[in-house]
Design a protein around this motif. Structure first.
Motif, short mmCIF file in Angstrom:
data_model
loop_
_atom_site.label_atom_id
_atom_site.label_comp_id
_atom_site.label_asym_id
_atom_site.label_seq_id
_atom_site.Cartn_x
_atom_site.Cartn_y
_atom_site.Cartn_z
N GLU A 80 0.81 -1.21 0.00
CA GLU A 80 0.00 0.00 0.00
C GLU A 80 0.85 1.26 0.00
OE1 GLU A 80 -2.39 -0.84 3.39
OE2 GLU A 80 -3.27 -2.57 2.39
N GLU A 81 1.99 1.19 0.66
CA GLU A 81 2.86 2.36 0.74
C GLU A 81 4.25 1.90 1.13
OE1 GLU A 81 3.22 6.47 3.37
OE2 GLU A 81 1.69 5.01 3.86
N SER A 82 5.24 2.48 0.51
CA SER A 82 6.62 2.23 0.91
C SER A 82 7.29 3.58 1.02
CB SER A 82 7.32 1.33 -0.11
OG SER A 82 8.56 0.92 0.40
N ALA A 83 7.23 4.14 2.21
CA ALA A 83 7.79 5.46 2.47
C ALA A 83 9.21 5.31 2.99
CB ALA A 83 6.92 6.21 3.47
N ILE A 84 9.83 6.43 3.25
CA ILE A 84 11.24 6.42 3.63
C ILE A 84 11.51 5.68 4.94
CG2 ILE A 84 11.19 8.65 4.78
CD1 ILE A 84 13.96 9.16 3.45
N PRO A 98 11.41 -0.18 5.72
CA PRO A 98 10.78 0.09 4.42
C PRO A 98 11.29 -0.81 3.30
CG PRO A 98 12.45 1.73 4.86
CD PRO A 98 12.36 0.86 6.09
N GLY A 99 10.53 -0.82 2.21
CA GLY A 99 10.94 -1.50 1.00
C GLY A 99 10.18 -2.78 0.74
N ASP A 100 9.86 -3.00 -0.54
CA ASP A 100 9.09 -4.19 -0.89
C ASP A 100 9.86 -5.48 -0.63
OD1 ASP A 100 10.86 -3.81 -2.98
OD2 ASP A 100 9.36 -4.03 -4.56
N PHE A 101 11.17 -5.43 -0.72
CA PHE A 101 11.98 -6.61 -0.42
C PHE A 101 11.78 -7.03 1.04
CE2 PHE A 101 16.03 -8.82 0.45
CZ PHE A 101 16.07 -9.68 -0.63
N ASN A 102 11.67 -6.04 1.92
CA ASN A 102 11.45 -6.34 3.34
C ASN A 102 10.03 -6.79 3.61
OD1 ASN A 102 14.10 -5.87 4.37
ND2 ASN A 102 13.77 -3.73 3.84
N GLU A 103 9.08 -6.34 2.81
CA GLU A 103 7.71 -6.86 2.94
C GLU A 103 7.70 -8.36 2.65
OE1 GLU A 103 5.32 -4.55 0.26
OE2 GLU A 103 5.59 -2.71 1.42
N GLN A 135 19.83 -4.45 -5.98
CA GLN A 135 18.83 -3.98 -6.94
C GLN A 135 17.58 -3.47 -6.21
OE1 GLN A 135 17.30 -7.06 -9.59
NE2 GLN A 135 17.51 -5.64 -11.31
N ALA A 136 17.14 -4.17 -5.18
CA ALA A 136 15.98 -3.74 -4.40
C ALA A 136 16.27 -2.42 -3.69
CB ALA A 136 15.60 -4.82 -3.39
N LEU A 137 17.45 -2.27 -3.13
CA LEU A 137 17.83 -1.03 -2.45
C LEU A 137 17.84 0.14 -3.43
CD1 LEU A 137 18.97 0.65 -0.10
CD2 LEU A 137 21.24 -0.21 -0.72
N LEU A 138 18.45 -0.04 -4.59
CA LEU A 138 18.52 1.04 -5.57
C LEU A 138 17.13 1.40 -6.11
CD1 LEU A 138 21.77 0.03 -7.47
CD2 LEU A 138 21.48 1.83 -5.75
N SER A 139 16.30 0.41 -6.34
CA SER A 139 14.93 0.68 -6.81
C SER A 139 14.16 1.48 -5.77
CB SER A 139 14.19 -0.63 -7.10
OG SER A 139 14.75 -1.28 -8.19
N PHE A 140 14.32 1.12 -4.50
CA PHE A 140 13.65 1.84 -3.43
C PHE A 140 14.13 3.29 -3.38
CE2 PHE A 140 13.54 3.41 0.94
CZ PHE A 140 12.18 3.31 1.21
N ALA A 141 15.44 3.50 -3.43
CA ALA A 141 15.99 4.86 -3.37
C ALA A 141 15.50 5.70 -4.55
CB ALA A 141 17.52 4.81 -3.34
N GLN A 142 15.48 5.11 -5.73
CA GLN A 142 15.02 5.85 -6.91
C GLN A 142 13.53 6.15 -6.84
OE1 GLN A 142 16.70 3.21 -9.84
NE2 GLN A 142 18.41 4.60 -10.21
N ALA A 143 12.74 5.25 -6.26
CA ALA A 143 11.31 5.49 -6.11
C ALA A 143 11.05 6.62 -5.11
CB ALA A 143 10.59 4.22 -5.67
#
Length: 157
Positions: free
Chosen positions: A41-45, A69-74, A130-138
């Motif tokens: 639903e949300e992945s904030a900082i 945070p982050g979808d990888f951690n979800e 890759q997950a970390l960089l995607s999160f930072a860019q999002a």
């Protein structure tokens, strides 16, 4: 896998078919999970919010705030919830645990005045980087992403 009574496998992992086939041959029960079981639903900082919509474990069904945070951690949280379900942990305890979890070195954000935000994470392989960089860019789609990597031995990035 050889030393486990029951197995939990991420259905989105590389080589899933090979891992799952082996696990089914050697274990009575193999549990799987994937993004089809929950909605982000949300992945904030500082947090993620997601809802488990489908699971073999009814106690997992419901909404969660994940303090990491982050979808990888979800996805990691899904595996953890399945594991604690084996022990009979109830839904409210899962909600509380995920809300309060803190893992040093995992998705820490450090604001730096005049420069942006630094993320500290122990991403140790291609998928986690890759997950970390995607999160930072999002989080900062118009920002510049710089990476400093410190890798322990025998961990390929």
């Amino acid at each position: 896998l050889d030393h486990s009574d029951e197995v939990i496998v991420n259905a989105e992992t590389d080589h899933f078919d090979t891992i799952y086939t082996y696990a089914k041959k050697t274990h009575h029960k193999v549990y799987t999970y994937s993004r089809q079981m929950f909605t982000s639903e949300e992945s904030a900082i500082h947090e993620s919010r997601f809802t488990v919509v489908k699971s073999e474990f009814n106690e997992m069904i419901g909404s969660y705030r994940l303090n990491v945070p982050g979808d990888f951690n979800e996805s990691n949280a899904m595996a953890a919830m399945m594991l604690v379900s084996f022990a009979g942990v109830k839904h409210q305890a899962m909600v509380k645990g995920l809300d309060e979890v803190f893992i040093p070195g995992r998705m820490l954000s450090l604001p730096i005045n005049g420069h942006g935000v630094a993320f500290v994470d122990y991403a140790h392989n291609f998928v986690s980087m890759q997950a970390l960089l995607s999160f930072a860019q999002a989080q900062y789609p118009n920002g510049r992403v710089l990476v400093v990597v410190g890798s322990p031995g025998n961990k390929g990035v």
